[in-house]
Design a protein around this motif. Structure first.
Motif, PDB file in Angstrom:
ATOM      1  N   ALA A  15       2.189   0.278   2.610  1.00  0.00           N
ATOM      2  CA  ALA A  15       1.788  -1.084   2.964  1.00  0.00           C
ATOM      3  C   ALA A  15       0.480  -1.466   2.285  1.00  0.00           C
ATOM      4  CB  ALA A  15       1.646  -1.200   4.487  1.00  0.00           C
ATOM      5  N   THR A  64       1.090  -1.966  -1.446  1.00  0.00           N
ATOM      6  CA  THR A  64       1.861  -3.189  -1.713  1.00  0.00           C
ATOM      7  C   THR A  64       0.995  -4.438  -1.560  1.00  0.00           C
ATOM      8  OG1 THR A  64       3.862  -2.107  -0.933  1.00  0.00           O
ATOM      9  CG2 THR A  64       3.888  -4.514  -1.035  1.00  0.00           C
ATOM     10  N   LEU A  65       0.172  -4.461  -0.523  1.00  0.00           N
ATOM     11  CA  LEU A  65      -0.647  -5.646  -0.250  1.00  0.00           C
ATOM     12  C   LEU A  65      -1.795  -5.802  -1.241  1.00  0.00           C
ATOM     13  CD1 LEU A  65      -0.784  -5.428   3.650  1.00  0.00           C
ATOM     14  CD2 LEU A  65       0.406  -7.163   2.299  1.00  0.00           C
ATOM     15  N   THR A  66      -2.330  -4.706  -1.754  1.00  0.00           N
ATOM     16  CA  THR A  66      -3.512  -4.777  -2.648  1.00  0.00           C
ATOM     17  C   THR A  66      -3.154  -4.618  -4.116  1.00  0.00           C
ATOM     18  OG1 THR A  66      -3.932  -2.403  -2.403  1.00  0.00           O
ATOM     19  CG2 THR A  66      -5.012  -3.888  -0.839  1.00  0.00           C
ATOM     20  N   GLU A 107      -2.469  -5.316   7.140  1.00  0.00           N
ATOM     21  CA  GLU A 107      -2.336  -6.687   6.619  1.00  0.00           C
ATOM     22  C   GLU A 107      -3.513  -7.552   7.066  1.00  0.00           C
ATOM     23  OE1 GLU A 107       0.980 -10.290   6.529  1.00  0.00           O
ATOM     24  OE2 GLU A 107       1.403  -8.381   7.549  1.00  0.00           O
ATOM     25  N   VAL A 164      -6.665  -6.476   5.091  1.00  0.00           N
ATOM     26  CA  VAL A 164      -6.599  -6.915   3.683  1.00  0.00           C
ATOM     27  C   VAL A 164      -6.960  -8.391   3.574  1.00  0.00           C
ATOM     28  CG1 VAL A 164      -5.034  -7.341   1.747  1.00  0.00           C
ATOM     29  CG2 VAL A 164      -4.984  -5.138   2.922  1.00  0.00           C
ATOM     30  N   GLU A 165      -6.469  -9.227   4.495  1.00  0.00           N
ATOM     31  CA  GLU A 165      -6.808 -10.647   4.471  1.00  0.00           C
ATOM     32  C   GLU A 165      -8.312 -10.857   4.683  1.00  0.00           C
ATOM     33  OE1 GLU A 165      -5.000 -13.262   3.684  1.00  0.00           O
ATOM     34  OE2 GLU A 165      -3.392 -11.847   3.201  1.00  0.00           O
TER      35      GLU A 165
END
Length: 514
Positions: free
Chosen positions: A229, A232-234, A279, A282-283
């Motif tokens: 995760a 994928t997000l970064t 998530e 990361v935001e």
């Protein structure tokens, strides 16, 4: 009854008698009318004939008048043409007479030239004979042939010209240095002293410290769902190996690497690591990086004194904090170039505000060159045109790598400031391979010249020392050799700053006491 029959018979007899008479009368009347019509017709024909004759006579008269008029005009035109032809004939006759006179004059000159040519040829033969006698006499006196004397003379002249050329080069170099070096050194020293700054070198990896190795398992998660995760997000690879209490973040985009680093640090601090929390962190990391970018852009404009920039440009300038070029931080490099250009412009009496603005924006394209096609110069010019920047500032940005001709002196200062900031000691890192190749190329160029004994590239390639054979290279030729080597280095190599070419000629006298 008999009376009725008698009346009818009388009527019939009368009819028989009067019918032929009526017919005869009618015939006479018709003949009379026909005769009248014929007479009228004849009269009309005669009248028409007379009118036609009159018309014919009138038309003939008009035609004769027109013919006479045209004949008069034609005769007049013929007389005029005859006059012109006669005038032309006179001019042609005059030209022929002039040509005849010129021809006779030319023939006379040709005869004179022929005579003079013969006289000159005769005198030339006499001179050649006299020169031959003198040359024979000189050869007899000197004991040298003509070719030998010519070789000696040319050799002496070549030595003299070489010495004069070397002396002239030294004189011009000395004069140029006296006039330019002092002022240039003062300006550059002053600007570099004011803009000295420490630059941190960033690589393609970042390291995040862990409180314990137990945290590595929590970062990986069940069946690797947490690390997947986060990656994928970064868009950053997480390397979890045997390095104690550390996780390595690997990626070529420093902005994404910074987001991943901040997010991972927040997750470690929070202690709750699962996809939903990842998530969220990361935001938050992206928001924090965006705020940092904005504050860094504002800091850069404040330090350089550049005002009136579009907010989007300020954000792009802030993004340069996360870009490096040969190990040099691009944001710090842009600030340094801006200050260098501004100070030099102030010293030279130019537009310091425009110079500082162009210096800060000169590498703006590097903020987006990961996302857009083209060189950072092309991208930067496109961005500045989009935000309607000053055309002279755009030209300075476009010309700082000499892609186009600079239109202002401030644009030339941007080139100089960029070279100073990039080439000063410690500003950039070079790979060992490139460093060694540069040294080898320097020595190769120096060794290619005739009369070179040995050459050494020293001071990290900033100087090449060349030892020449004294019996093959004179003092004057040594100066010319140094200039020729420097010219070849400029043409064939790419390097920051300047390279000193030091040619050494040493004469030794050796004797042994026995």
């Amino acid at each position: 009854m008999d009376n009725i029959v008698a009346i009818i018979a009388t009527i019939l007899i009368s009819g028989v008698v009067f019918i032929p008479v009526g017919i005869i009368i009618r015939k006479k009347i018709a003949e009379s009318k026909i005769a009248g019509a014929e007479n009228e017709a004849k009269r009309l024909v005669e009248l028409a004939s007379k009118e036609a004759e009159n018309v014919k006579k009138e038309e003939l008269f008009k035609a004769k008048e027109e013919i006479m008029q045209e004949r008069n005009e034609l005769e007049k035109e013929i007389r005029e043409r005859r006059g012109e032809v006669q005038a032309q004939e006179k001019r042609l006759i005059q030209k022929e007479e002039n040509l005849d006179k010129r021809t006779s004059g030319i023939e006379h000159r040709e005869r004179d030239l022929e005579r003079k040519s013969q006289e000159l040829e005769s005198k030339k033969k006499e001179l050649d004979q006299a020169l031959e006698k003198k040359m024979n006499e000189l050869q007899r006196i000197s004991g040298l042939t003509r070719d030998e004397a010519k070789t000696i003379l040319l050799s002496e002249i070549e030595k003299q010209i070489t010495a004069e050329k070397a002396s002239l080069i030294k004189e011009l170099d000395q004069k140029a240095r006296e006039e330019a070096n002092k002022k240039a050194r003062e300006i550059l020293t002053y600007t570099i002293q004011k803009c000295a700054a420490d630059h941190t070198s960033e690589t393609t990896v970042s390291i995040v410290a862990l409180p314990s190795d137990e945290m590595k398992g929590r970062i990986i998660g069940r069946e690797g769902r947490n690390i997947k995760a986060l990656e994928t997000l970064t868009g950053i690879d997480l390397i979890i190996d045997d390095t104690p209490e550390a996780v390595v973040l690997s990626g070529f985009d420093p902005l994404r690497r910074e987001v991943a680093k901040i997010a991972l640090e927040k997750l470690i601090e929070d202690g709750r690591i699962h996809p939903a929390k990842i998530e969220e962190m990361v935001e938050k990391a992206k928001e924090e990086v965006a705020e940092t970018i904005k504050s860094e852009g504002e800091r850069a404009t404040l330090e350089t004194g550049v005002i009136g920039l579009n907010p989007e440009l300020i954000k792009l300038i802030g993004k340069l904090k996360y870009r490096t070029s040969y190990g040099q931080n691009v944001l710090n490099h842009s600030i340094e170039v801006s200050n260098l250009a501004r100070i030099m412009a102030e010293e030279l009496g130019l537009d310091s505000k425009r110079a500082a603005r162009a210096g800060l924006l000169h590498d703006i394209g590097k903020a987006l060159d990961h996302d857009m096609e083209g060189t950072h110069v092309e991208i930067g010019v496109e961005i500045l045109k989009k935000f309607k920047e000053n055309p002279l500032v755009i030209n300075a940005v476009e010309a700082h790598h000499e892609d186009v001709e600079p239109q202002t002196l401030e644009a030339v200062l941007i080139q100089a400031a960029d070279s100073i900031s990039a080439s000063r000691p410690g500003a950039r890192r070079e790979t060992l391979e490139a460093y060694i190749k540069r040294l080898e190329k320097l020595e190769e160029i120096a060794d290619s010249f005739e009369g070179v004994d040995k050459s050494y590239a020293i001071q990290a390639g900033r100087e090449v020392r060349i030892i020449v054979k004294p019996e093959k290279v004179s003092e004057a030729e040594m100066t010319i050799m140094a200039r020729d080597i420097a010219k070849r280095v400029e043409d064939e190599m790419e390097y920051p700053g300047q390279i000193k070419v030091n040619v050494i000629r040493e004469s030794r006298a050796i004797e042994y006491a026995k």
